[in-house]
Design a protein around this motif. Structure first.
Motif, short mmCIF file in Angstrom:
data_model
loop_
_atom_site.label_atom_id
_atom_site.label_comp_id
_atom_site.label_asym_id
_atom_site.label_seq_id
_atom_site.Cartn_x
_atom_site.Cartn_y
_atom_site.Cartn_z
N GLU A 165 37.70 41.92 38.37
CA GLU A 165 38.40 41.74 37.11
C GLU A 165 38.99 43.06 36.61
OE1 GLU A 165 35.73 39.91 34.39
OE2 GLU A 165 35.66 38.00 35.48
N PHE B 225 43.86 34.43 37.63
CA PHE B 225 44.48 35.65 37.12
C PHE B 225 45.77 35.29 36.38
CE2 PHE B 225 42.10 36.63 40.92
CZ PHE B 225 41.41 37.79 40.60
N ARG C 138 44.00 38.44 30.73
CA ARG C 138 42.62 38.17 31.11
C ARG C 138 42.50 37.59 32.51
NH1 ARG C 138 41.11 32.71 27.69
NH2 ARG C 138 42.72 31.37 28.61
N THR C 139 41.32 37.74 33.07
CA THR C 139 40.96 37.11 34.33
C THR C 139 39.67 36.32 34.10
OG1 THR C 139 39.61 39.00 35.03
CG2 THR C 139 41.94 39.01 35.66
N HIS C 140 39.43 35.39 34.99
CA HIS C 140 38.22 34.59 34.87
C HIS C 140 37.66 34.37 36.27
CE1 HIS C 140 35.22 31.89 33.62
NE2 HIS C 140 35.86 30.75 33.82
N THR C 141 36.48 34.90 36.53
CA THR C 141 35.85 34.74 37.84
C THR C 141 34.53 34.00 37.69
OG1 THR C 141 34.69 36.88 37.66
CG2 THR C 141 36.86 36.89 38.71
N ALA D 267 38.51 32.69 41.33
CA ALA D 267 39.04 33.46 40.21
C ALA D 267 40.43 32.98 39.80
CB ALA D 267 39.11 34.95 40.57
#
Length: 282
Positions: free
Chosen positions: A170, A101, A178-181, A99
């Motif tokens: 998230e 962040f 935003r987050t991206h996992t 992830a």
């Protein structure tokens, strides 16, 4: 009879930087034997073979101080990166998460220490949620990228962890952006690609801080060492013949399939360095 003292070449990463060539001859003068080190990290196994000398060698003799410092800094970085990759391979699989962040403009940490503290508080919330849901114990490795060029602060975190619910991870992030996992996708080198990606850039040249932070419950790679597995003559033959080296490595690791090998020499010391990487057979 007193046993003769030997000096293993533990600085092989710095010294052996010349790739194999057909015209290269192997000089074993001063080499009393070879050490084979095997490192097993999850499904990935590595074998390193390097010389043991009959007397101590001054590897930095005649070199400029600044050059030696720069070389040592690069060596420290490579060793730290290698250790990170091995920890990733030993603890995480395709069922786990990678992830990224980031922060909103109104949530930007004032400095790297504040960013580190903010992210650790987030991980504590994840660990509490895992205990509450009886999902087991949280494992993680994270890297903080913090850059302040005087005009703009840019900061984000890369984290590999075993938190099972990506959507919830998230949702629990309170950094205001935003987050991206995504699920991990190991290849024939395991998670080496991710390890190198999250430690890219000049900001990760090691000074006083560690390159990454990790939970204390991580499994350590298993390391075995043998000073009798490889003779001087065998190392010499393997250094001149990739096929013989491959056959030897594969014979020593029947439960694994070789995915990469290399042979290197040094202009500073005698001997040869051999390396092979494997993946566990299905």
């Amino acid at each position: 009879m007193m046993k003769r003292k030997a000096y293993p070449c533990e600085d092989y990463e710095e010294l052996f930087d010349m790739p194999q060539s057909e015209a290269r001859q192997i000089d074993n003068r001063g080499v009393c034997g070879y050490r084979m080190k095997t490192i097993t990290s999850g499904n990935i196994r590595e074998c390193e073979i390097y010389p043991v000398f009959s007397q101590r060698v001054d590897f930095t003799r005649g070199k400029k101080t600044r050059e030696s410092r720069d070389k040592q800094r690069r060596l420290n970085r490579r060793n730290a990166q290698k250790r990170l990759i091995r920890l990733l391979n030993a603890n995480f699989t395709e069922g786990d998460v990678w992830a990224t962040f980031t922060y909103g403009a109104d949530k930007l940490p004032t400095d790297e220490k504040a960013a580190h503290k903010f992210f650790r508080n987030y991980l504590r919330r994840l660990a509490y949620r895992m205990r509450r849901e009886k999902w087991g114990e949280l494992k993680y490795i994270f890297v903080t990228e913090y850059l302040d060029d005087g005009k703009k602060i840019r900061v984000h975190h890369h984290c590999v962890m075993n938190f099972p619910d990506r959507d919830l991870a998230e949702k629990m992030w309170t950094g205001g952006a935003r987050t991206h996992t995504r699920r991990l996708q190991p290849d024939e080198a395991g998670l080496e690609g991710i390890g190198r990606y999250i430690t890219k850039g000049k900001e990760f040249l090691i000074k006083h801080a560690r390159m990454w932070s990790a939970s204390r419950n991580l499994k350590q790679p298993k390391v075995t060492v043998s000073d009798t597995a490889v003779s001087r003559r065998r190392a010499q033959r393997m250094g001149m013949d990739y096929a013989e080296a491959e056959a030897f490595f594969q014979r020593c690791n029947p439960a694994y399939r070789m995915t990469f090998q290399e042979v290197k020499f040094s202009d500073d010391v005698a001997g040869v360095y051999l390396y092979a990487r494997f993946i566990r057979r299905e």
